[in-house]
Scaffold this motif. Structure first.
Motif, PDB file in Angstrom:
ATOM      1  N   VAL A 181       0.843  -1.307   0.086  1.00  0.00           N
ATOM      2  CA  VAL A 181       0.132   0.155   0.054  1.00  0.00           C
ATOM      3  C   VAL A 181       0.904   1.041  -0.156  1.00  0.00           C
ATOM      4  O   VAL A 181       1.903   1.155   0.555  1.00  0.00           O
ATOM      5  CB  VAL A 181      -0.824  -0.056   1.350  1.00  0.00           C
ATOM      6  CG1 VAL A 181      -0.300   0.217   2.755  1.00  0.00           C
ATOM      7  CG2 VAL A 181      -2.083   0.931   1.031  1.00  0.00           C
ATOM      8  N   ILE A 222       0.663   5.277   0.898  1.00  0.00           N
ATOM      9  CA  ILE A 222      -0.086   6.360   1.787  1.00  0.00           C
ATOM     10  C   ILE A 222       0.456   7.293   1.220  1.00  0.00           C
ATOM     11  O   ILE A 222       1.657   7.950   1.466  1.00  0.00           O
ATOM     12  CB  ILE A 222       0.022   6.000   3.091  1.00  0.00           C
ATOM     13  CG1 ILE A 222      -0.496   4.641   3.543  1.00  0.00           C
ATOM     14  CG2 ILE A 222      -0.655   7.131   4.093  1.00  0.00           C
ATOM     15  CD1 ILE A 222      -0.094   4.062   4.656  1.00  0.00           C
ATOM     16  N   LEU A 230      -4.721   9.411  -6.721  1.00  0.00           N
ATOM     17  CA  LEU A 230      -5.274   8.239  -6.490  1.00  0.00           C
ATOM     18  C   LEU A 230      -6.221   7.838  -7.750  1.00  0.00           C
ATOM     19  O   LEU A 230      -5.816   6.680  -7.937  1.00  0.00           O
ATOM     20  CB  LEU A 230      -6.621   8.826  -5.482  1.00  0.00           C
ATOM     21  CG  LEU A 230      -6.434   8.795  -3.982  1.00  0.00           C
ATOM     22  CD1 LEU A 230      -7.440   9.755  -3.067  1.00  0.00           C
ATOM     23  CD2 LEU A 230      -6.055   7.603  -3.350  1.00  0.00           C
ATOM     24  N   ASP A 264      -2.480   4.831  -2.835  1.00  0.00           N
ATOM     25  CA  ASP A 264      -3.832   3.950  -2.659  1.00  0.00           C
ATOM     26  C   ASP A 264      -4.691   4.640  -1.816  1.00  0.00           C
ATOM     27  O   ASP A 264      -5.931   4.443  -1.790  1.00  0.00           O
ATOM     28  CB  ASP A 264      -3.499   2.726  -2.170  1.00  0.00           C
ATOM     29  CG  ASP A 264      -2.577   1.982  -3.072  1.00  0.00           C
ATOM     30  OD1 ASP A 264      -2.938   1.640  -4.220  1.00  0.00           O
ATOM     31  OD2 ASP A 264      -1.215   1.608  -2.677  1.00  0.00           O
ATOM     32  N   VAL A 265      -4.375   5.404  -0.634  1.00  0.00           N
ATOM     33  CA  VAL A 265      -5.011   5.935   0.281  1.00  0.00           C
ATOM     34  C   VAL A 265      -4.323   7.629   0.597  1.00  0.00           C
ATOM     35  O   VAL A 265      -3.128   7.661   0.453  1.00  0.00           O
ATOM     36  CB  VAL A 265      -5.351   5.419   1.506  1.00  0.00           C
ATOM     37  CG1 VAL A 265      -3.992   5.248   2.179  1.00  0.00           C
ATOM     38  CG2 VAL A 265      -6.181   5.937   2.371  1.00  0.00           C
ATOM     39  N   ALA A 290     -10.016   7.669  -0.295  1.00  0.00           N
ATOM     40  CA  ALA A 290      -9.450   6.227  -1.288  1.00  0.00           C
ATOM     41  C   ALA A 290     -10.528   6.130  -2.376  1.00  0.00           C
ATOM     42  O   ALA A 290     -11.098   6.751  -2.594  1.00  0.00           O
ATOM     43  CB  ALA A 290      -9.450   4.959  -0.232  1.00  0.00           C
ATOM     44  N   ARG A 291      -9.816   5.249  -3.306  1.00  0.00           N
ATOM     45  CA  ARG A 291     -10.598   5.007  -4.627  1.00  0.00           C
ATOM     46  C   ARG A 291     -11.934   4.279  -4.195  1.00  0.00           C
ATOM     47  O   ARG A 291     -11.734   3.386  -3.300  1.00  0.00           O
ATOM     48  CB  ARG A 291      -9.779   4.190  -5.471  1.00  0.00           C
ATOM     49  CG  ARG A 291      -8.508   4.903  -6.288  1.00  0.00           C
ATOM     50  CD  ARG A 291      -7.974   4.399  -7.154  1.00  0.00           C
ATOM     51  NE  ARG A 291      -7.192   3.286  -6.751  1.00  0.00           N
ATOM     52  CZ  ARG A 291      -5.981   3.376  -6.113  1.00  0.00           C
ATOM     53  NH1 ARG A 291      -5.474   4.517  -6.241  1.00  0.00           N
ATOM     54  NH2 ARG A 291      -5.399   2.079  -5.679  1.00  0.00           N
ATOM     55  N   ASP A 335     -12.136   0.181  -3.715  1.00  0.00           N
ATOM     56  CA  ASP A 335     -10.791  -0.470  -3.494  1.00  0.00           C
ATOM     57  C   ASP A 335     -10.988  -1.460  -2.463  1.00  0.00           C
ATOM     58  O   ASP A 335     -11.367  -1.075  -1.204  1.00  0.00           O
ATOM     59  CB  ASP A 335      -9.752   0.577  -3.129  1.00  0.00           C
ATOM     60  CG  ASP A 335      -8.508   0.040  -3.193  1.00  0.00           C
ATOM     61  OD1 ASP A 335      -8.244  -1.100  -3.118  1.00  0.00           O
ATOM     62  OD2 ASP A 335      -7.539   0.823  -3.708  1.00  0.00           O
ATOM     63  N   VAL A 393      -5.663  -0.848   2.587  1.00  0.00           N
ATOM     64  CA  VAL A 393      -6.529   0.377   2.763  1.00  0.00           C
ATOM     65  C   VAL A 393      -7.614   0.441   3.797  1.00  0.00           C
ATOM     66  O   VAL A 393      -7.876   1.464   4.287  1.00  0.00           O
ATOM     67  CB  VAL A 393      -6.951   0.515   1.315  1.00  0.00           C
ATOM     68  CG1 VAL A 393      -7.852   1.794   1.059  1.00  0.00           C
ATOM     69  CG2 VAL A 393      -5.926   0.806   0.205  1.00  0.00           C
TER      70      VAL A 393
END
Length: 301
Positions: free
Chosen positions: A101, A103, A141, A147-148, A276-277, A280, A285
């Motif tokens: 991940v 961040i 993102l 990812d976040v 976040a997406r 996801d 995440v």
């Protein structure tokens, strides 16, 4: 694949990226500097793209480069094309590396406690952090660079899930010799005629919120000098050419001896949010989202 789509298969995405950079900068020279190439080489690459597409996308002008009508139509789709390619690559990598991940965070936002806790809970996971510019959370993102994200609002939320973590009071940054310096607090009426610096090409949502434009009575915020980057505004302020409204945790004004800040009363506070997406399912995440509220609670009163 339909026969009509076959011609797009051999499209070089590097040419598309070059076109986007020229379009963004409106100048072959500046675009060439960003791309670390020469103007003649860049011109040849744009010409290759135009030959592939079958129409002229850019016209050279006395002041740089201008999109043709075809270029205007092509640009948003070109951006979507690169973004889709990036998503495809990132999705494949995520499937191959389910324990990774990235961040993202912006200046003045401290994510260390939550990141440390995530690493403690998942010692075998690859947990990375990436600093983002104030205007990058949304695109970073969607482009799968992160990812976040933990960042200050507002920023576009399409395609994202966004939740507010904590609030920050807003303050007015001014020179130390300003007439309002040293006051316990001020209101918008106190700075009704003070020019507020503006950042060129900033997101309209961001600009309206941090300039409080329009003001509650409907009047526009006084127009201040235009700067190229957020950091440039501090030089403008120190020179006495305007003020800025920033979060109380703003790290730059706090370390400059020629600037001071005064709390701004009677306005909505700033907000720090987790994004976040949408959809996801990366378990890291999800875990980070559960960890963050307990570890990132904002400035201590």
């Amino acid at each position: 694949m339909p026969e009509s789509d076959v011609s797009s298969v051999d499209l070089d995405l590097r040419l598309v990226y070059c076109f986007i950079v020229v379009a963004e900068h409106g100048h072959f020279g500046r675009a060439a500097e960003v791309l670390h190439t020469t103007q003649p080489s860049l011109s040849r690459q744009i010409r290759r793209l135009e030959l592939h597409v079958g129409v002229r996308l850019l016209d050279r002008t006395a002041h740089g480069a201008r999109l043709t009508a075809a270029g205007e139509a092509y640009l948003p789709l070109a951006v979507d094309l690169l973004r889709a390619a990036s998503r495809a690559t990132a999705t494949a990598r995520a499937a191959a590396q389910p324990h990774r991940v990235v961040i993202g965070y912006t200046t003045g936002v401290v994510v260390t406690p939550a990141v440390r806790e995530l690493r403690h809970r998942f010692p075998d996971a690859e947990v990375e952090t990436l600093h983002l510019a104030w205007n990058e959370p949304h695109t970073a993102l969607l482009d799968h660079r992160v990812d976040v994200v933990v960042a200050r609002l507002p920023f576009p939320a399409d395609g994202l899930t966004v939740s507010v973590l904590y609030d920050e009071p807003r303050v007015v940054v001014m020179p130390v010799d300003h007439r309002l310096a040293g006051k316990e607090s001020i209101t918008l009426d106190d700075i009704a005629d003070e020019p507020v610096a503006r950042v060129r090409r900033s997101d309209p949502l961001w600009g309206a919120f941090w300039r409080i434009d329009p003001r509650p009575d409907g009047r526009p915020a006084p127009m201040g000098p235009v700067v190229e980057a957020v950091e440039d505004k501090y030089e403008i302020i120190a020179a006495g050419q305007g003020v800025a409204i920033v979060p109380a945790g703003d790290p730059i004004s706090a370390v400059r001896e020629d600037l001071t800040s005064v709390p701004l009363e009677g306005v909505e506070p700033g907000h720090v949010a987790l994004a976040a997406r949408r959809g996801d399912r990366n378990p890291l995440v999800v875990a980070f989202g559960a960890i963050v509220p307990a570890h990132l609670t904002g400035p201590k009163s």
